[in-house]
Design a protein around this motif. Sequence first.
Motif, PDB file in Angstrom:
ATOM      1  N   ILE A 176      97.470  26.902  77.496  1.00 31.98           N
ATOM      2  CA  ILE A 176      97.073  25.849  78.428  1.00 31.98           C
ATOM      3  C   ILE A 176      98.294  25.226  79.092  1.00 31.98           C
ATOM      4  CG2 ILE A 176      95.764  23.699  78.677  1.00 31.98           C
ATOM      5  CD1 ILE A 176      94.682  24.522  75.731  1.00 31.98           C
ATOM      6  N   LEU A 177      98.265  25.156  80.400  1.00 33.13           N
ATOM      7  CA  LEU A 177      99.338  24.536  81.169  1.00 33.13           C
ATOM      8  C   LEU A 177      98.936  23.106  81.518  1.00 33.13           C
ATOM      9  CD1 LEU A 177     102.071  24.915  82.731  1.00 33.13           C
ATOM     10  CD2 LEU A 177     100.669  25.539  84.716  1.00 33.13           C
ATOM     11  N   HIS A 178      99.726  22.135  81.068  1.00 32.43           N
ATOM     12  CA  HIS A 178      99.466  20.730  81.366  1.00 32.43           C
ATOM     13  C   HIS A 178     100.351  20.287  82.533  1.00 32.43           C
ATOM     14  CE1 HIS A 178      97.054  20.529  77.790  1.00 32.43           C
ATOM     15  NE2 HIS A 178      98.079  20.812  77.010  1.00 32.43           N
ATOM     16  N   ILE A 179      99.744  19.658  83.518  1.00 28.65           N
ATOM     17  CA  ILE A 179     100.454  19.284  84.740  1.00 28.65           C
ATOM     18  C   ILE A 179     100.425  17.766  84.918  1.00 28.65           C
ATOM     19  CG2 ILE A 179     100.563  19.572  87.252  1.00 28.65           C
ATOM     20  CD1 ILE A 179      99.017  22.225  86.859  1.00 28.65           C
ATOM     21  N   TYR A 180     101.597  17.205  85.181  1.00 30.83           N
ATOM     22  CA  TYR A 180     101.737  15.772  85.421  1.00 30.83           C
ATOM     23  C   TYR A 180     102.440  15.566  86.770  1.00 30.83           C
ATOM     24  CZ  TYR A 180     101.088  15.561  80.326  1.00 30.83           C
ATOM     25  OH  TYR A 180     100.610  15.708  79.038  1.00 30.83           O
ATOM     26  N   THR A 181     101.983  14.584  87.536  1.00 31.66           N
ATOM     27  CA  THR A 181     102.638  14.235  88.788  1.00 31.66           C
ATOM     28  C   THR A 181     103.726  13.211  88.507  1.00 31.66           C
ATOM     29  OG1 THR A 181     100.613  14.616  90.049  1.00 31.66           O
ATOM     30  CG2 THR A 181     102.310  13.291  91.105  1.00 31.66           C
ATOM     31  N   ILE A 182     104.910  13.432  89.096  1.00 34.65           N
ATOM     32  CA  ILE A 182     106.047  12.539  88.863  1.00 34.65           C
ATOM     33  C   ILE A 182     106.113  11.461  89.947  1.00 34.65           C
ATOM     34  CG2 ILE A 182     108.562  12.381  88.728  1.00 34.65           C
ATOM     35  CD1 ILE A 182     108.589  15.175  87.572  1.00 34.65           C
ATOM     36  N   VAL A 230     105.241   9.385  84.807  1.00 31.34           N
ATOM     37  CA  VAL A 230     104.382  10.513  85.176  1.00 31.34           C
ATOM     38  C   VAL A 230     102.913  10.119  85.046  1.00 31.34           C
ATOM     39  CG1 VAL A 230     106.076  12.212  84.431  1.00 31.34           C
ATOM     40  CG2 VAL A 230     104.272  11.501  82.853  1.00 31.34           C
ATOM     41  N   THR A 231     102.077  10.809  85.786  1.00 25.99           N
ATOM     42  CA  THR A 231     100.634  10.613  85.717  1.00 25.99           C
ATOM     43  C   THR A 231      99.981  11.958  85.415  1.00 25.99           C
ATOM     44  OG1 THR A 231     100.725   8.844  87.379  1.00 25.99           O
ATOM     45  CG2 THR A 231      98.575   9.850  86.957  1.00 25.99           C
ATOM     46  N   TYR A 232      99.145  11.978  84.384  1.00 30.51           N
ATOM     47  CA  TYR A 232      98.460  13.227  84.043  1.00 30.51           C
ATOM     48  C   TYR A 232      97.592  13.670  85.213  1.00 30.51           C
ATOM     49  CZ  TYR A 232      95.112  16.440  81.938  1.00 30.51           C
ATOM     50  OH  TYR A 232      94.314  17.525  81.681  1.00 30.51           O
ATOM     51  N   THR A 233      97.692  14.948  85.582  1.00 29.41           N
ATOM     52  CA  THR A 233      96.948  15.473  86.722  1.00 29.41           C
ATOM     53  C   THR A 233      95.815  16.395  86.282  1.00 29.41           C
ATOM     54  OG1 THR A 233      98.955  15.369  88.072  1.00 29.41           O
ATOM     55  CG2 THR A 233      97.140  16.717  88.915  1.00 29.41           C
ATOM     56  N   GLU A 234      96.159  17.462  85.566  1.00 24.52           N
ATOM     57  CA  GLU A 234      95.132  18.393  85.103  1.00 24.52           C
ATOM     58  C   GLU A 234      95.714  19.365  84.090  1.00 24.52           C
ATOM     59  OE1 GLU A 234      93.710  21.251  87.967  1.00 24.52           O
ATOM     60  OE2 GLU A 234      95.586  21.198  89.091  1.00 24.52           O
ATOM     61  N   SER A 235      94.830  20.107  83.438  1.00 24.68           N
ATOM     62  CA  SER A 235      95.224  21.150  82.494  1.00 24.68           C
ATOM     63  C   SER A 235      94.521  22.442  82.881  1.00 24.68           C
ATOM     64  CB  SER A 235      94.847  20.763  81.058  1.00 24.68           C
ATOM     65  OG  SER A 235      95.588  19.641  80.635  1.00 24.68           O
ATOM     66  N   LEU A 236      95.281  23.525  82.918  1.00 17.88           N
ATOM     67  CA  LEU A 236      94.738  24.818  83.319  1.00 17.88           C
ATOM     68  C   LEU A 236      94.779  25.780  82.144  1.00 17.88           C
ATOM     69  CD1 LEU A 236      96.633  25.223  86.738  1.00 17.88           C
ATOM     70  CD2 LEU A 236      94.366  24.245  86.350  1.00 17.88           C
ATOM     71  N   ILE A 237      93.649  26.368  81.820  1.00 12.63           N
ATOM     72  CA  ILE A 237      93.594  27.375  80.764  1.00 12.63           C
ATOM     73  C   ILE A 237      94.004  28.710  81.379  1.00 12.63           C
ATOM     74  CG2 ILE A 237      92.136  28.585  79.108  1.00 12.63           C
ATOM     75  CD1 ILE A 237      90.388  26.092  78.972  1.00 12.63           C
ATOM     76  N   LEU A 238      95.176  29.214  80.977  1.00  9.67           N
ATOM     77  CA  LEU A 238      95.706  30.450  81.540  1.00  9.67           C
ATOM     78  C   LEU A 238      95.261  31.680  80.785  1.00  9.67           C
ATOM     79  CD1 LEU A 238      99.400  29.343  82.298  1.00  9.67           C
ATOM     80  CD2 LEU A 238      97.352  29.116  83.736  1.00  9.67           C
ATOM     81  N   THR A 278     106.245  16.649  93.356  1.00 12.81           N
ATOM     82  CA  THR A 278     107.130  16.800  92.204  1.00 12.81           C
ATOM     83  C   THR A 278     106.305  16.683  90.934  1.00 12.81           C
ATOM     84  OG1 THR A 278     107.652  14.429  92.395  1.00 12.81           O
ATOM     85  CG2 THR A 278     109.213  15.994  93.347  1.00 12.81           C
ATOM     86  N   TYR A 279     106.524  17.615  90.003  1.00  8.28           N
ATOM     87  CA  TYR A 279     105.660  17.705  88.827  1.00  8.28           C
ATOM     88  C   TYR A 279     106.457  17.942  87.547  1.00  8.28           C
ATOM     89  CZ  TYR A 279     102.244  18.519  92.527  1.00  8.28           C
ATOM     90  OH  TYR A 279     101.484  18.402  93.666  1.00  8.28           O
ATOM     91  N   HIS A 280     105.848  17.539  86.449  1.00 10.29           N
ATOM     92  CA  HIS A 280     106.336  17.871  85.109  1.00 10.29           C
ATOM     93  C   HIS A 280     105.266  18.719  84.452  1.00 10.29           C
ATOM     94  CE1 HIS A 280     107.959  17.638  81.079  1.00 10.29           C
ATOM     95  NE2 HIS A 280     106.777  17.191  80.648  1.00 10.29           N
ATOM     96  N   THR A 281     105.672  19.737  83.715  1.00 10.57           N
ATOM     97  CA  THR A 281     104.700  20.600  83.033  1.00 10.57           C
ATOM     98  C   THR A 281     105.114  20.887  81.593  1.00 10.57           C
ATOM     99  OG1 THR A 281     105.838  22.594  83.851  1.00 10.57           O
ATOM    100  CG2 THR A 281     103.970  21.770  85.152  1.00 10.57           C
TER     101      THR A 281
END
Length: 215
Positions: free
Chosen positions: A13-19, A96-104, A51-54
């Motif tokens: 799972i990839l977790h994505i946060y907006t910076i 950071v703000t949590y954006t979404e999680s993607l199941i890869l 800009t993102y943190h993962t």
Amino acid sequence: MASFTGFASHEIILHIYTIDLNGGLPPPSNFLSKVANFFHEKIMTPTGFGTYHTSLDVGGFNYSFAATSGATSGITKTKAIDPTSPQALSSCPPGVTYTESLILSSSSPSPSSLSKILNSLSKTFTPTSYHLLNRNCNHFTEALTLSLNLPSYPPYLNRCARTGTLLIKHEICDVKKEASLASGNKVTTEEDVRRKNKKKVITEKQRKALEALKK
């Protein structure tokens, strides 16, 4: 986007946060900072240059990369938890703000295979090698994703950094090369697949021209 309650420990799972450019601080009062924030929020992010943190969950553990003072590795490993929880957010950059999680993937590699890949990546993703544009958290999660033979890494996540490297002379992280070394195989990205498929597609005009040449 998936909810954390639906995740399983065997999934990747990839977790994505907006910076936030303000780093979680109150909005800036000076004119130039206001312009920069407006440009970032209203123009860059909507056009794919945000800009993102993962971080990446693999086998029930969460992996990320950062400039960690005094650590033996820039790669951190923690137990996979709710990415929106205060504990998870505390390990992210400020603001950071949590954006979404993607199941890869619905399955994770064996512990031995994962350990081999991480040991290889740790040689280049060191505590002192972190660079905002040339070797950041997104370079790491993309390299780890590709090492696991998963080409579905979202290209927009590091587009801003890749564009910035065009203006700065510095050693840039070659994600595909490092992923290939870590996995022991030549890796393929979604962009590689699109380019390959694009080459196979020809227009009707081109087809007729080829048939004419064969006569």
